[in-house]
Structure formats: C-alpha cells, structure tokens
Design a protein around this motif. Structure first.
Motif, short mmCIF file in Angstrom:
data_model
loop_
_atom_site.label_atom_id
_atom_site.label_comp_id
_atom_site.label_asym_id
_atom_site.label_seq_id
_atom_site.Cartn_x
_atom_site.Cartn_y
_atom_site.Cartn_z
N GLU A 80 0.84 -1.20 0.00
CA GLU A 80 0.00 0.00 0.00
C GLU A 80 0.87 1.26 0.00
O GLU A 80 0.60 2.20 -0.74
CB GLU A 80 -0.90 0.04 1.24
CG GLU A 80 -2.09 -0.87 1.20
CD GLU A 80 -2.93 -0.73 2.46
OE1 GLU A 80 -3.19 0.41 2.88
OE2 GLU A 80 -3.30 -1.77 3.02
N GLU A 82 4.00 1.50 -0.95
CA GLU A 82 4.71 1.57 -2.23
C GLU A 82 3.80 2.14 -3.33
O GLU A 82 4.23 2.99 -4.12
CB GLU A 82 5.22 0.18 -2.62
CG GLU A 82 6.04 0.18 -3.88
CD GLU A 82 6.56 -1.21 -4.23
OE1 GLU A 82 7.18 -1.33 -5.29
OE2 GLU A 82 6.35 -2.17 -3.47
N SER A 83 2.56 1.70 -3.36
CA SER A 83 1.60 2.20 -4.36
C SER A 83 1.36 3.69 -4.18
O SER A 83 1.30 4.44 -5.16
CB SER A 83 0.28 1.44 -4.26
OG SER A 83 0.47 0.09 -4.57
N PHE A 84 1.21 4.13 -2.92
CA PHE A 84 1.00 5.53 -2.64
C PHE A 84 2.19 6.36 -3.11
O PHE A 84 2.04 7.40 -3.75
CB PHE A 84 0.76 5.74 -1.14
CG PHE A 84 0.69 7.19 -0.75
CD1 PHE A 84 -0.44 7.94 -1.01
CD2 PHE A 84 1.78 7.80 -0.15
CE1 PHE A 84 -0.50 9.30 -0.66
CE2 PHE A 84 1.73 9.15 0.20
CZ PHE A 84 0.59 9.91 -0.07
N HIS A 86 4.36 5.59 -5.35
CA HIS A 86 4.41 5.53 -6.82
C HIS A 86 3.45 6.56 -7.42
O HIS A 86 3.79 7.24 -8.39
CB HIS A 86 4.06 4.12 -7.30
CG HIS A 86 4.17 3.96 -8.78
ND1 HIS A 86 5.38 3.96 -9.44
CD2 HIS A 86 3.21 3.85 -9.73
CE1 HIS A 86 5.17 3.83 -10.74
NE2 HIS A 86 3.85 3.77 -10.94
N LEU A 87 2.26 6.69 -6.82
CA LEU A 87 1.30 7.71 -7.29
C LEU A 87 1.87 9.11 -7.14
O LEU A 87 1.68 9.96 -8.01
CB LEU A 87 -0.02 7.60 -6.55
CG LEU A 87 -0.93 6.44 -6.91
CD1 LEU A 87 -2.12 6.37 -5.96
CD2 LEU A 87 -1.39 6.56 -8.36
N LEU A 88 2.57 9.37 -6.05
CA LEU A 88 3.19 10.67 -5.85
C LEU A 88 4.26 10.94 -6.92
O LEU A 88 4.37 12.05 -7.45
CB LEU A 88 3.86 10.76 -4.48
CG LEU A 88 2.94 10.88 -3.27
CD1 LEU A 88 3.78 10.92 -2.01
CD2 LEU A 88 2.05 12.10 -3.36
N LYS A 89 4.99 9.92 -7.21
CA LYS A 89 6.06 10.04 -8.21
C LYS A 89 5.49 10.35 -9.59
O LYS A 89 6.08 11.11 -10.35
CB LYS A 89 6.88 8.73 -8.25
CG LYS A 89 8.03 8.76 -9.18
CD LYS A 89 8.76 7.43 -9.14
CE LYS A 89 9.88 7.41 -10.14
NZ LYS A 89 10.57 6.11 -10.15
N MET A 90 4.33 9.76 -9.90
CA MET A 90 3.72 9.93 -11.21
C MET A 90 2.98 11.27 -11.34
O MET A 90 2.62 11.66 -12.43
CB MET A 90 2.77 8.77 -11.50
CG MET A 90 3.43 7.41 -11.41
SD MET A 90 4.98 7.30 -12.32
CE MET A 90 4.37 6.92 -13.93
N SER A 91 2.76 11.95 -10.23
CA SER A 91 2.01 13.22 -10.27
C SER A 91 2.84 14.35 -10.84
O SER A 91 3.99 14.41 -10.82
CB SER A 91 1.55 13.62 -8.88
OG SER A 91 0.67 12.66 -8.37
#
Length: 91
Positions: A80, A82-84, A86-91
């Motif tokens: 969870e 790691e997914s969070f 990753h979402l920050l990184k993609m923003s």
C-alpha cells in the motif's frame, strides 16, 4: 490508502529505533521480540511502545506463541505504501 492511516504509518517510520527494528524483522523474516534487544538496546517498556506503534500502524504482524511474541513484516501494508509513493512520483 486513507490519510489517517498514512499519517500513522509515517509517524511510526519517523523513529530511528523503529526503522532499525523493521530492518531486522525484515532481514530475519520472523523475529522474536526478545531478539530485538540485540539490535536496539533500549528498555523493555520502550521496546513495547515501539512494537505497539509498528503493529498499530500495520507495518508489523505479531503472533504470540506461549510466552514469546514473534514479529513479521506486513507485506500488504508495505505494498500500500509503495503504491502511494508511486502515485506521488507519477504526479
């Protein structure tokens, strides 16, 4: 991951003793609480508070066997996080 859960998790990761404990639990895959004193030489009440913080944040699972408590990493919670991240990184 909801905000409340994320804040609790972040707070639990903000302590150097807890980070060291997580590293050793992950390395061993399953570690008895008594063995943590080898890596983090703190008092028993402090150790209990740190373990409780890790369990409450969901980072660590605890299992009592007789008089001993064993700890394992909660890989679902790490996924969870790691997914969070990753979402920050993609923003």
């Amino acid at each position: 991951m909801d905000t409340k859960s994320l804040v609790k998790l972040a707070k639990s990761l903000s302590d150097p003793n807890r980070l060291r404990m997580l590293q050793e639990i992950a390395r061993a895959q399953r570690l008895g609480c008594a063995n943590l004193y080898e890596f983090v030489p703190i008092s028993q009440p402090s150790m209990s508070q740190h373990v409780k913080a890790l369990v409450d944040a969901g980072l660590v699972n605890s299992c009592k066997e007789g008089r001993n408590m064993y700890l394992t990493i909660n890989t679902d919670k790490l996924q969870e996080l790691e997914s969070f991240l990753h979402l920050l990184k993609m923003s």
